[in-house]
Design an enzyme around this catalytic site. Structure first.
Site, mmCIF file in Angstrom:
data_model
loop_
_atom_site.group_PDB
_atom_site.id
_atom_site.type_symbol
_atom_site.label_atom_id
_atom_site.label_comp_id
_atom_site.label_asym_id
_atom_site.label_seq_id
_atom_site.Cartn_x
_atom_site.Cartn_y
_atom_site.Cartn_z
ATOM 1 N N LEU A 149 0.794 -1.279 0.194
ATOM 2 C CA LEU A 149 0.021 0.115 0.052
ATOM 3 C C LEU A 149 0.754 1.386 -0.159
ATOM 4 O O LEU A 149 0.451 2.212 -0.890
ATOM 5 C CB LEU A 149 -0.861 0.164 1.116
ATOM 6 C CG LEU A 149 -2.094 -0.902 1.064
ATOM 7 C CD1 LEU A 149 -2.574 -1.222 2.712
ATOM 8 C CD2 LEU A 149 -3.336 -0.282 0.326
ATOM 9 N N TYR A 167 -1.730 -5.974 17.274
ATOM 10 C CA TYR A 167 -2.154 -5.360 16.029
ATOM 11 C C TYR A 167 -3.263 -4.640 16.144
ATOM 12 O O TYR A 167 -3.300 -3.382 15.954
ATOM 13 C CB TYR A 167 -1.951 -6.301 14.700
ATOM 14 C CG TYR A 167 -2.261 -5.539 13.472
ATOM 15 C CD1 TYR A 167 -1.385 -4.629 12.785
ATOM 16 C CD2 TYR A 167 -3.389 -5.798 12.812
ATOM 17 C CE1 TYR A 167 -1.738 -4.241 11.705
ATOM 18 C CE2 TYR A 167 -3.933 -5.173 11.527
ATOM 19 C CZ TYR A 167 -2.802 -4.343 10.902
ATOM 20 O OH TYR A 167 -3.183 -3.994 9.639
ATOM 21 N N LYS A 208 -3.585 -0.558 16.409
ATOM 22 C CA LYS A 208 -4.377 0.030 15.309
ATOM 23 C C LYS A 208 -5.722 1.040 15.881
ATOM 24 O O LYS A 208 -5.915 1.999 15.153
ATOM 25 C CB LYS A 208 -4.961 -0.965 14.107
ATOM 26 C CG LYS A 208 -3.899 -1.482 13.070
ATOM 27 C CD LYS A 208 -3.067 -0.300 12.466
ATOM 28 C CE LYS A 208 -2.491 -0.846 11.249
ATOM 29 N NZ LYS A 208 -1.595 0.501 10.509
ATOM 30 N N THR A 210 -1.991 -7.664 -0.425
ATOM 31 C CA THR A 210 -0.483 -7.304 -0.379
ATOM 32 C C THR A 210 0.142 -8.152 0.224
ATOM 33 O O THR A 210 -0.662 -9.518 0.614
ATOM 34 C CB THR A 210 -0.354 -5.895 0.639
ATOM 35 O OG1 THR A 210 -0.863 -6.317 1.901
ATOM 36 C CG2 THR A 210 -1.155 -4.896 0.110
#
Ligand code: NAD
Length: 302
Positions: free
Chosen positions: A20, A155, A159, A189
């Protein structure tokens, strides 16, 4: 001049050696911006800078180090004279369920995402405030942070914290006309290719097949370039009135997230003891309990 014209603007994109971040850096450059491309390895950052064209420069560095954040801002100013946009995209995954997560995996993910976003945004905000001409801080959340996700203690928390940053910094930087928004991208990705449900697609995408329409529509997963238009939009004058938001993009989908707010409030003089809570819970609170965890429609991908 098109809605997304960035002629004369200067941007930093972290973690832009692939995925990204690379798509954002290339799109910002195509829209007219000069771009500082960061990644851990100089080689991949240079590849992106070459793809972005003449107005890009590469700089290696770990965004978890304060020295990297300061050096990125200094490079933007030395190479291009100013700083207008920062996209704190660098990221890493170390998934494990809570009871198996190591200290090292927790620390690496929180350091890269949460501390890296803080350090780069702080360095950028200092410079943008000195310039006195506003600016754009674009931070990067995830559906895992919005909803919680199995196996993503480190994570998901990082986030969610990053979206919290956006709400706080939007308030702090409004007077300086610096907007702060969290984007919540979803794209194919290196990161998504590791998700078990997408395993049947790995070879097909590698062979150049487009992602199935249902994946683009129902899971909001397309290619990284599908997310880059939102970054350019927010960076441009078209995004000037938008701040403190969490905006999702991916595949065929664009969405605005709500912020957490009270869904039920009951008021009781003298406060709430256990019996009072028990007496009201079933009627007023139980019907409003909130869903948690990412819930994707089941797709036949084989
Ligand atoms: N791919 C998705 O669907 C998705 C979904 C939600 C959020 N995101 C977020 O978008 C961002 C980019 O994800 P991606 O899918 O392109 O991942 P990716 O793994 O393809 O790219 C991440 C890049 O960040 C770099 N990086 C890692 N640690 C770094 C550090 N400490 N300093 C500098 N660079 C570092 C990596 O080398 C890599 O080039 C991440 O923040 C990720 O959490 C991605």
């Amino acid at each position: 001049m098109s809605a997304g014209d960035l002629t004369g603007k200067v941007a930093i994109v972290t973690g832009a050696g692939q995925g990204l971040g690379r798509a954002y850096a290339v799109a910002l450059a195509r829209a007219g911006a000069s771009v500082v491309v960061n990644d851990l390895e100089l080689r991949v950052a240079e590849e992106t800078a070459a793809l972005a064209g003449g107005r890009a420069t590469a700089m290696a560095g770990d965004v978890g180090d304060r020295a990297t954040a300061d050096a990125l801002v200094a490079r933007a100013v030395e190479a291009f004279g100013r700083l207008d946009v920062v996209v704190t995209n660098a990221g890493v995954l170390r998934d494990a369920v809570l009871w198996k997560m190591t200290d090292e995996d927790f620390d690496l993910v929180v350091r890269t995402h949460l501390r890296g976003t803080f350090l780069c945004a702080r360095a950028a905000a200092i410079r943008m405030r000195e310039q006195g001409q506003g600016g754009r801080i674009i931070v990067v959340g995830s559906p895992a942070g919005q909803h919680g996700n199995f196996g993503q203690t480190n994570y998901g928390a990082a986030k969610a914290g990053i979206v919290g940053f956006a709400r706080t910094w939007a308030a702090e930087l409004a007077r300086a006309e610096i907007t702060v928004n969290a984007i919540v991208p979803t794209a194919w990705t290196a990161m998504t290719a590791t998700i078990p449900i997408y395993k049947p697609l790995v070879a097909r995408v590698a062979a150049g097949e487009p992602l199935p329409a249902a994946v683009r529509r129902e899971h909001a997963v397309g290619m990284p370039e599908d997310c880059a238009g939102l970054v350019v939009f927010l960076a441009s004058s078209a995004g000037s009135g938008i701040t403190g938001q969490a905006i999702g993009v991916g595949g065929d989908c664009l969405c605005l997230y709500s912020h957490p707010s009270e869904v039920v409030t009951e008021v009781r003089g003298g406060g709430w003891n256990v019996d009072a809570i028990a007496a009201t819970w079933q009627e007023h609170f139980a019907p409003q309990l909130q869903p948690y965890g990412i819930r994707l429609p089941k797709l036949e991908l084989a």
